[in-house]
Write a protein that holds these residues in place. Structure first.
Motif, PDB file in Angstrom:
ATOM      1  N   ALA A  47       0.833  -1.208   0.000  1.00 27.72           N
ATOM      2  CA  ALA A  47       0.000   0.000   0.000  1.00 27.72           C
ATOM      3  C   ALA A  47       0.868   1.258   0.000  1.00 27.72           C
ATOM      4  O   ALA A  47       0.629   2.197  -0.766  1.00 27.72           O
ATOM      5  CB  ALA A  47      -0.924  -0.029   1.215  1.00 27.72           C
ATOM      6  N   LYS A  97       4.144   1.637  -0.802  1.00 26.16           N
ATOM      7  CA  LYS A  97       5.007   1.805  -1.976  1.00 26.16           C
ATOM      8  C   LYS A  97       4.205   2.166  -3.212  1.00 26.16           C
ATOM      9  O   LYS A  97       4.710   2.848  -4.098  1.00 26.16           O
ATOM     10  CB  LYS A  97       5.798   0.515  -2.246  1.00 26.16           C
ATOM     11  N   SER A  98       2.979   1.660  -3.294  1.00 31.21           N
ATOM     12  CA  SER A  98       2.238   1.935  -4.521  1.00 31.21           C
ATOM     13  C   SER A  98       1.935   3.425  -4.608  1.00 31.21           C
ATOM     14  O   SER A  98       1.873   3.987  -5.689  1.00 31.21           O
ATOM     15  CB  SER A  98       0.971   1.089  -4.588  1.00 31.21           C
ATOM     16  N   GLN A  99       1.765   4.062  -3.445  1.00 28.74           N
ATOM     17  CA  GLN A  99       1.556   5.520  -3.483  1.00 28.74           C
ATOM     18  C   GLN A  99       2.861   6.260  -3.731  1.00 28.74           C
ATOM     19  O   GLN A  99       2.952   7.091  -4.617  1.00 28.74           O
ATOM     20  CB  GLN A  99       0.965   5.973  -2.159  1.00 28.74           C
ATOM     21  N   VAL A 129       6.061   5.179  -4.555  1.00 33.52           N
ATOM     22  CA  VAL A 129       6.900   4.846  -5.707  1.00 33.52           C
ATOM     23  C   VAL A 129       6.076   4.741  -6.984  1.00 33.52           C
ATOM     24  O   VAL A 129       6.430   5.291  -8.027  1.00 33.52           O
ATOM     25  CB  VAL A 129       7.670   3.537  -5.467  1.00 33.52           C
ATOM     26  N   GLY A 130       4.935   4.042  -6.881  1.00 32.78           N
ATOM     27  CA  GLY A 130       4.141   3.799  -8.088  1.00 32.78           C
ATOM     28  C   GLY A 130       3.331   5.015  -8.497  1.00 32.78           C
ATOM     29  O   GLY A 130       2.893   5.111  -9.639  1.00 32.78           O
ATOM     30  N   GLY A 131       3.082   5.921  -7.563  1.00 35.70           N
ATOM     31  CA  GLY A 131       2.375   7.140  -7.902  1.00 35.70           C
ATOM     32  C   GLY A 131       0.905   6.929  -8.210  1.00 35.70           C
ATOM     33  O   GLY A 131       0.304   7.673  -8.976  1.00 35.70           O
ATOM     34  N   GLY A 132       0.272   5.903  -7.610  1.00 33.75           N
ATOM     35  CA  GLY A 132      -1.150   5.700  -7.859  1.00 33.75           C
ATOM     36  C   GLY A 132      -1.839   5.263  -6.590  1.00 33.75           C
ATOM     37  O   GLY A 132      -1.223   4.666  -5.710  1.00 33.75           O
ATOM     38  N   ASN A 133      -3.131   5.548  -6.500  1.00 30.42           N
ATOM     39  CA  ASN A 133      -3.877   5.149  -5.311  1.00 30.42           C
ATOM     40  C   ASN A 133      -4.553   3.803  -5.490  1.00 30.42           C
ATOM     41  O   ASN A 133      -4.810   3.093  -4.529  1.00 30.42           O
ATOM     42  CB  ASN A 133      -4.922   6.203  -4.969  1.00 30.42           C
ATOM     43  N   ASN A 134      -4.895   3.482  -6.741  1.00 29.43           N
ATOM     44  CA  ASN A 134      -5.500   2.184  -7.001  1.00 29.43           C
ATOM     45  C   ASN A 134      -4.390   1.133  -7.004  1.00 29.43           C
ATOM     46  O   ASN A 134      -3.677   0.953  -7.987  1.00 29.43           O
ATOM     47  CB  ASN A 134      -6.234   2.212  -8.336  1.00 29.43           C
ATOM     48  N   ILE A 135      -4.266   0.456  -5.863  1.00 35.02           N
ATOM     49  CA  ILE A 135      -3.114  -0.433  -5.695  1.00 35.02           C
ATOM     50  C   ILE A 135      -3.112  -1.538  -6.749  1.00 35.02           C
ATOM     51  O   ILE A 135      -2.070  -1.888  -7.294  1.00 35.02           O
ATOM     52  CB  ILE A 135      -3.132  -1.042  -4.277  1.00 35.02           C
ATOM     53  N   VAL A 136      -4.302  -2.066  -7.046  1.00 31.85           N
ATOM     54  CA  VAL A 136      -4.376  -3.143  -8.033  1.00 31.85           C
ATOM     55  C   VAL A 136      -3.802  -2.668  -9.367  1.00 31.85           C
ATOM     56  O   VAL A 136      -3.026  -3.362 -10.015  1.00 31.85           O
ATOM     57  CB  VAL A 136      -5.831  -3.620  -8.202  1.00 31.85           C
ATOM     58  N   ASN A 137      -4.174  -1.438  -9.742  1.00 33.02           N
ATOM     59  CA  ASN A 137      -3.676  -0.921 -11.008  1.00 33.02           C
ATOM     60  C   ASN A 137      -2.170  -0.696 -10.965  1.00 33.02           C
ATOM     61  O   ASN A 137      -1.463  -0.959 -11.942  1.00 33.02           O
ATOM     62  CB  ASN A 137      -4.402   0.378 -11.345  1.00 33.02           C
ATOM     63  N   VAL A 138      -1.671  -0.216  -9.826  1.00 30.45           N
ATOM     64  CA  VAL A 138      -0.223  -0.018  -9.716  1.00 30.45           C
ATOM     65  C   VAL A 138       0.507  -1.354  -9.840  1.00 30.45           C
ATOM     66  O   VAL A 138       1.531  -1.460 -10.519  1.00 30.45           O
ATOM     67  CB  VAL A 138       0.130   0.680  -8.386  1.00 30.45           C
ATOM     68  N   ILE A 139      -0.065  -2.368  -9.177  1.00 30.57           N
ATOM     69  CA  ILE A 139       0.570  -3.688  -9.299  1.00 30.57           C
ATOM     70  C   ILE A 139       0.609  -4.110 -10.761  1.00 30.57           C
ATOM     71  O   ILE A 139       1.623  -4.588 -11.278  1.00 30.57           O
ATOM     72  CB  ILE A 139      -0.178  -4.727  -8.452  1.00 30.57           C
TER      73      ILE A 139
END
Lengths: 124, 142, 496, 762
Positions: free
Chosen positions: D701, D703-705, D707-717
């Motif tokens: 949760a 890292k996805s915000q 590093v990945g720069g997104g809130n929708n974790i599934v989409n970041v994955i």
């Protein structure tokens, strides 16, 4: 682990296998669709309890559902989707060739099964 | 084949098409923060293509070309970091302010998602061609 | 090194996409396909060299921690198998380039791009350190093989394609279910973490997972009792396609079994694996003896030889696993070459049925010579690579005092020789039959194309001889790979 | 030197094979050239007393699989025999074949390859080197026996020879592994003597017996006479069949203290000696008489070697040398007769003594040597054997000794019968019945005369021969130092016994020539072929049972296997981490999904099944929503719609319902389905029982915000953390699309398609 989800996985697998052991490719496709539902539910069951949607800005990690299996399931769903369409195409081709969608036995295997009863002893 | 030349159907499909495209665009851009994403967007656009093909509105979408472009984009995003000295599939993120959606983070992940969308669209187009939902004989040569 | 792995993993994807775009421009498409295969093969040779020199190389994709993202692990085992797999694909692609003018050849529009996707899948399957990515790479391999098998749309291909597709779809389902079990038990898909966490599980759960994955990978690898789909489907495809399948697909299954079951320390399953191995090699060769078609005989041999590789694993000793690795390394190119020769037989006789060919040795002595080398090698006769591989396995079996499997292995090798002799006696010896009129029109005997096919096959045969000649260092590397797998250095290398 | 000779020989083989049909009969002198070099070198080694250096070529040192050569005394004797007789055989072939014969290049190449294999075998000092060349002799012999492969008999004989010798090869492999394991070395010269496992002894002895055509493995040898005569002369008398003898000899010191070795060896030896001799008496084909005679002589060698006494070993080596010379000459004689008269049947042949005088001379000398008549090499060797027999004691040894005497009588008898049958003029028939004879061929006569002369020369230089034999025998048994071969032993008991043997043999042979009218049936060969066809038939039956070719059957097998694989889970069931349900919504939707899935299976038309499937999909979508997986729900909904539409569009044409299946099969399907459902339940429950790791939810949760720069974790994955999976997945879709398009394209007939393809040729 939610037993309801386990049961759903198991039942969908059972019905899927029942359909997939059929000779009709249409039923095999139906069975395969059920199987792909089954595995997705299975993955969710393995992931832990249900929760809120895993949106990082709205929920905490503790209260949301495990996002990883969801991502994996999504990949699995899309792959099964593609393969189901491929099976449909295969069934259509079969239909064009033979007029139905039945999976036939392998001819060469059948030939060997038959010839094993009348085998020539003088085989070079 | 389930195809129809009915004018009512054609008209309604013509009305639905831009709406659906709008929905797809929303899903595509929202995906990174809200439910949605490249797949969903691709599937919506694909559904539109299917509808338009069935009603005969659409005739010459070349599935293979869309597929090829989509894969090149996705694979390109995957390869690009190598040229910048990063490991493959390393994503870059830029902050952008866009109308309606407000301040969003745009990443190379979004470009990657675009590839995904195109592939899904291309694949559905190919499927409807291949499964015989078209009026015309298939000429796509493979 | 990171760049090297980047080329290896992504190169095939990119070039597949480009080849798809270029499909109508045949020269550019073929040049692209061949050159990208050449590039990845050379890259894998470099990888092999570096990994052999410097040890395992790990890349975390996108810099994500192994627990979150996907890691690629190039250990010696992976590097060895990757190199030989890519070299094999390259040879087949060249061969198919020359063969295409005939009905025996595959459709050129499609084979290039799809073969590249297959390559991508193979590379990913070998290098990945993540169980779910392994699933995806399996799907890549399988979907390419479905398309390659059925794309000509002939009735026998559709029929066997259905068997093949449905069997493998079912296997994929089982794979995903297995992933669910593993995730429930360990909370990860990363193989290095699995290598740590699965042995910590309650014994019964670990065994259950091990057996389940034995079934999953075993279906791809065609082990007893899951092999029936193979001989029904492989022979119906165009020769080049069958050659790729024969050399690669089942072997990826074996690779995964060796990889998964050694790093998760499934030693307790040894006896079960040995029983499966014995039955696989036995029933495979029995099936081969019953056939009357070159391609079908060779297809059954694949099964039989999978049994040998499984035998090495089942011993769960360093020597045994090393034997399995060496066998795998030798088998991939050798089997492929044999199918390419099968293609030459088909091209020059218009059929691959034993009843309709004879006396080919006097008509085409070169084909006979090209057949003899890999055939003897697969029957385990010296001085070819198959002998070294067989000797290492039998030696390992004697060291582990597993007498029954050694006896079965030796007995099977005489039956293998008998079935090879059957091909030799019926195809190459006997009255000289000239090619039938209906086939003349469709045969490949058109000038330089045929010569180029023979030349490609000849190069490949020479390659197998090189393997035999360098068996010494290959064996040393196999032992090193095997001890890396067996002494659980995998997880420490990945998670360091 | 060895590492120089072997490449020369191998390159010559390749050159010959590649020469095509351009050279005609000239291939034979060319093939003989490298053998001449070997012969000269072999002679120099035979006379020199200096021990030869070890030569080695590392191959797979991790498995001790290296090429190690060292020329022992026995090896130098064998080198001279193999290369010398080889040269004669190539000269003979020059006369035997005509210029228009097909495949002379491959024939000569294979024959030379065989010589190479045989030489490598005797030069080897590592068990694996020996094994490699051993197997090479089997392969080359297969190719040579099947040279006239347009004849079915030749093909069958070749297969027989291959299978029996290859089976022996496997025994050898196992035996060598065992012995190398317990001796701790793979070097023959370092094996030493110890109490080794009798399994290894039996395996190696069996290997030797298969190669040397010992009873009951002799059945391949008579059939191998389908080969051209040069092959018979070379492989099946002088060299290849001696490989087994050499093997037995090499291992006789090693197994000297292993009792089984001697027992098994004596069994093979005595049985072959007697059965082979009787077989020779019952043949009418001159070549087969010699072949059966070879079985008998090899049996004699096995018996002598197994006896193990120094004298017997000495005699065995002497006979080994003598036999190689006279048997090769006799085969050449038969081959010449065959070529010049067109037959080998002794009932048809008559009066050749006058029409083929040179041939007759060679035959007479060689046959006399075989019978052990002075003044020939065979005589001296046989004397040594008889002397060895007279020194024996103990029941086992006396039986062996007696058998040797009986065997020698039979040997004289079949020799007599052979000579009488081929060369004598039948008294009651007219002289005009003498077989017509074609003109002489120099190549054949010269080489057979050379070999015939060797039997005489050997006797003339007997002291020399005696030294060579002695040093070879000492290698196996150092006590052999005191023995030598005598030109004239004096009126010893041994001489009297020999005289008696010859006399009774002559009588027996004369009777046999007159009285035996029925030819022996090749029962052994028929038995071998029958076993092969039984194997093939059994294979068909098993394959027929196992390989159904039916997809439902395969799937059921696989499902059952998978279910069985979950059995361990049953012992780890733990209900503690299991709770009933996450929510009421989940329970309700799950029941809906299950009911609608059952409906899919129950309905009988495609359309209603598709609708039911849609309901399953909707329920599953609902389950996703309830679980907290909106992305999944969205995708599932869209996918389900497309699939249902695709199903109806794609298969809507099929109006008829699903086919009915039999009750039994439906019952099986029910059972299999129930089984797998049960298995999946057990597996899921058990694997959740005691997890050894937790998913890193917090880290994902966070890292996805960041590093990945997104809130929708599934989409970041999907697009970042596991973007590689996604890349793979869309590529799957691409390939599916290609496949669908390819399948949809109407196909052209093959010929037209070829033309179409030609237009796309590069």
């Amino acid at each position: 682990m939610s037993f309801v989800l386990v049961l759903t996985t198991a039942s969908l697998t059972s019905v899927g296998i029942y359909l997939i052991t059929s000779r009709s490719l249409s039923r095999i496709i139906l069975g395969f669709s059920l199987l792909s539902h089954a595995v997705v539910i299975g993955l969710l069951a393995a992931a832990g309890p249900a929760g809120q949607a895993p949106l990082a800005d709205e929920t905490s990690a503790a209260s949301s559902a495990n996002p990883l299996p969801q991502a994996l399931s999504l990949t699995a769903i899309v792959i099964s989707f593609g393969l189901t369409l491929f099976l449909l195409a295969l069934a259509r081709r079969q239909q064009a060739v033979t007029g139905d969608d039945l999976v036939e036995d392998d001819l060469e295997d059948r030939r060997i099964r038959q010839s094993s009863s009348d085998y020539r002893s003088e085989h070079p | 084949m389930i195809t129809s030349d009915s004018p009512i159907l054609r008209t309604s499909v013509n009305v639905i098409s831009p709406l659906a495209l709008l929905v797809a665009t929303y899903l595509f851009f929202a995906g990174h923060n809200k439910p949605g994403g490249g797949f969903a967007a691709g599937l919506v656009i694909g559904a539109v293509v299917i509808l338009r093909t069935i009603t005969g509105l659409q005739r010459d979408i070349q599935a293979a070309r869309i597929l090829s472009i989509g894969t090149v984009i996705a694979a390109g995003v995957a390869v690009a970091p190598i040229f910048f000295g990063e490991t493959m599939l390393d994503q870059a993120v830029w902050q952008v302010t866009a109308p309606v959606l407000g301040k969003i983070k745009l990443g190379s992940a979004l470009v990657f998602d675009l590839g995904v969308t195109l592939v899904v669209v291309g694949m559905l187009t190919a499927a409807i061609e291949g499964l015989g939902g078209t009026h015309y004989p298939v000429e796509e040569e493979f | 090194m990171s760049e090297l792995l980047g080329i290896l993993i992504l190169g095939p994807f990119v070039s597949a996409a480009l080849a798809l775009g270029l499909r109508r421009y045949s020269i550019m498409r073929d040049a692209l396909t061949v050159s990208s295969l050449l590039v990845v093969t050379v890259s894998s040779a470099f990888l092999f060299y570096f990994v052999n020199r410097d040890g395992t190389y790990v890349v975390t994709i996108g810099d994500w921690h192994p627990e979150l993202g996907i890691v690629l692990v190039a250990d010696l085992f992976a590097a060895m198998i990757l190199f030989i797999a890519l070299a094999t694909i390259l040879i087949v692609e060249l061969y198919s380039l020359f063969q295409r003018a005939s009905v025996w050849g595959a459709n050129p529009f499609l084979v290039g791009p799809v073969l590249l996707v297959l390559t991508a899948g193979v590379t990913l399957a070998i290098l990945t350190g993540d169980l779910f990515t392994l699933f995806v790479s399996f799907e890549l391999i399988l979907v390419s093989s479905y398309v390659l098998l059925t794309h000509q749309g002939r009735p026998p291909q559709i029929r066997s394609g259905m068997t093949y597709v449905v069997m493998n779809l079912f296997a994929s389902t089982l794979f995903l279910l297995g992933l669910a079990f593993v995730y429930a038990a360990t909370g990860t898909m990363n193989m290095a973490l699995l290598a740590e966490r699965i042995p910590e599980l309650q014994d019964e759960v670990a065994w259950g997972i091990g057996l389940w994955f034995l079934v999953v990978f075993g279906t791809k690898a065609a082990i007893f009792p899951l092999f029936s789909w193979l001989p029904d489907s492989y022979p119906t495809a165009p020769t080049t396609i069958t050659a790729v399948f024969a050399g690669l697909l089942t072997k990826i299954g074996v690779y995964c079994i060796i990889r998964f079951h050694t790093i998760t320390e499934m030693n307790d399953l040894g006896p079960i694996i040995l029983v499966a191995a014995g039955l696989t090699m036995m029933l495979g060769v029995v099936g081969a003896l019953a056939q009357n078609d070159v391609k079908r005989i060779l297809s059954f041999h694949i099964i039989s030889q999978i049994g040998y590789m499984l035998m090495g694993l089942g011993l769960f000793s360093v020597a045994g696993v090393a034997g399995a690795i060496l066998f795998l390394f030798h088998h991939m190119p050798t089997k492929t070459v044999l199918f390419l020769v099968g293609g030459l037989i088909e091209s020059s006789s218009g059929t691959s049925s034993l009843d309709r060919i004879s006396g080919l040795a006097s008509r085409r002595p070169v084909i006979a010579a090209l057949f003899a080398v890999p055939a003897l090698s697969l029957a385990g006769l010296p001085p070819f690579s198959g002998f070294v591989a067989k000797l290492s396995l039998v030696d390992a079996g004697i060291q582990s005092v597993s007498v029954p499997i050694v006896v079965v292995a030796l007995f099977v090798s005489i039956l293998t020789l008998l079935s090879m002799a059957k091909i030799w006696l019926e195809v190459f010896w006997g009255d000289r039959k000239d090619i039938g009129e209906p086939y003349k029109q469709t045969s490949d005997l058109i000038g330089w194309r045929y010569k180029a096919m023979v030349l490609t096959t000849g190069v490949a045969v020479a390659g197998t001889l090189v393997i035999a000649a360098s068996a010494g260092s290959l064996w040393e590397m196999s032992v090193r790979s095997a001890s890396e797998l067996m002494n659980s250095s995998y997880s420490s290398q990945v998670l360091k | 030197m060895i590492l120089l000779l072997l490449p020369i020989l191998l390159v010559s083989c390749l050159f010959l094979a590649a020469s095509g049909n351009r050279l005609g009969r000239l291939v034979f002198p060319l093939a003989a050239a490298p053998l001449v070099v070997t012969f000269i070198w072999g002679c120099s080694q035979l006379v020199s007393t200096a021990p030869s250096a070890e030569e080695r070529l590392v191959w797979v040192s991790g498995l001790s699989l290296n090429f190690i050569f060292q020329l022992s005394s026995l090896a130098s004797l064998m080198t001279v025999l193999v290369s010398g007789i080889g040269i004669c055989v190539f000269m003979y072939s020059f006369g035997y074949f005509s210029d228009d014969s097909q495949g002379l290049n491959t024939f000569s190449a294979t024959l030379l390859l065989f010589s190479t294999a045989m030489l490598g075998l005797v030069w080897a000092d590592s068990v694996w080197t020996l094994f490699i060349f051993w197997e090479l002799t089997s392969i080359t012999s297969f190719l040579l026996v099947g040279h006239k492969n347009t004849y079915k008999e030749a093909r069958l004989s070749a297969r027989r020879a291959l299978l029996i010798t290859a089976a022996g090869g496997l025994c050898l492999l196992a035996g060598l592994l065992l012995i190398a394991d317990s001796a701790g070395t793979t070097r023959l010269s370092e094996m030493g003597t110890a109490e080794f496992s009798s399994t290894a002894a039996v395996l190696i002895m069996i290997a030797a017996a298969t190669k040397s055509a010992q009873f009951p493995f002799h059945i391949w040898l008579p059939g191998a006479m389908a080969a051209p005569t040069p092959v018979s002369a070379y492989l099946h008398s002088a060299t290849m069949v001696k490989a087994g003898v050499v093997l037995a000899a090499l291992f006789s010191p090693t197994f000297a203290e292993t009792g089984t070795w001697k027992t098994v060896g004596l069994f093979f030896g005595i049985a072959s000696m007697l059965w082979g001799g009787i077989g020779a008496l019952r043949q009418f084909d001159a070549k087969l008489i010699l072949a059966w005679g070879t079985v008998s002589q090899l049996g004699l060698l096995f018996t002598l070697l197994s006896l193990g006494s120094a004298k017997a070993t000495f005699a065995a080596i002497a006979i080994l040398a003598a036999h190689a010379v006279f048997k090769a000459a006799l085969f050449m004689v038969v081959g010449e007769i065959d070529v010049r008269t067109g037959t080998r049947d002794i009932r048809k042949l008559a009066g050749l003594a006058s029409s083929m005088p040179i041939t007759f001379g060679v035959a007479a000398v060689s046959a006399a040597s075989m019978a052990g008549v002075p003044p020939l090499l065979g005589f001296a060797a046989k004397e040594a054997a008889i002397e060895a027999v007279l020194k024996l004691s103990g029941t086992q040894d006396l039986i062996a000794g007696g058998s040797i005497v009986v065997g020698s009588v039979i040997t004289v008898a079949y020799t007599t019968r052979f000579m009488l049958g081929v060369f004598s003029t039948p008294s009651q028939e007219a002289a005009s019945d003498a077989t017509p004879v074609a003109p002489q061929s120099v190549g054949m006569s010269v080489s057979s005369s050379l070999l015939g002369a060797c039997s005489v020369i050997g006797f003339l230089i007997l002291p020399k021969v005696s030294t060579w034999v002695k040093s070879a025998a000492m290698q196996l048994n150092p006590e052999a130092e005191i023995y030598k071969l005598y030109r004239w032993p004096g009126l010893t008991t041994a001489f009297l016994v020999s005289a008696a043997i010859v006399a009774s043999g002559l009588v027996l042979g004369w009777f046999a020539e007159k009285k035996i009218v029925a030819e022996a049936k090749p029962a052994g060969a028929r038995f071998a072929d029958l076993s092969v066809s039984t194997i093939l038939r059994t294979a068909q039956v098993i394959t027929g049972k196992m390989q159904h070719g039916s997809l439902p059957f395969y799937i059921a097998t696989m499902a059952i296997t998978a279910s069985v694989a979950t059995m361990p889970f049953l012992f780890a069931l733990d209900v503690e981490p299991i709770y009933w349900s996450d929510s009421w919504a989940q329970t309700t939707l799950a029941i809906l999904a299950i009911i609608s899935s059952l409906t899919v299976a129950a309905v009988r038309t495609r359309l209603s099944a598709a609708i039911a499937l849609g309901f399953v999909g909707l329920s599953i979508t609902g389950l996703f929503v309830a679980h907290g997986a909106p992305d999944l729900a969205l995708t599932q909904l869209l996918v389900e719609t497309v699939i249902v539409v695709g199903f109806v569009v794609g298969l809507g044409k099929l109006a008829h319902g699903f086919p009915q299946v039999g009750v039994i099969w439906r019952g099986v399907r029910f059972l299999v389905s129930a089984l797998i459902g049960f298995a999946v339940t057990a597996a899921l429950v058990a694997s959740a029982s005691a997890p050894t790791g937790e998913p890193p939810l917090e880290a994902i949760a966070e890292k996805s915000q960041t590093v990945g720069g997104g809130n929708n974790i599934v989409n970041v994955i999907l697009t970042d953390m596991r973007a590689l999976d996604t890349l793979g997945e869309i590529t799957v879709l691409v390939v599916v699309a290609i496949g669908i398009l390819a399948l949809a394209k109407p196909r052209l007939p093959s010929i037209e398609r070829e033309d179409a393809a030609k237009e796309n040729v590069i």
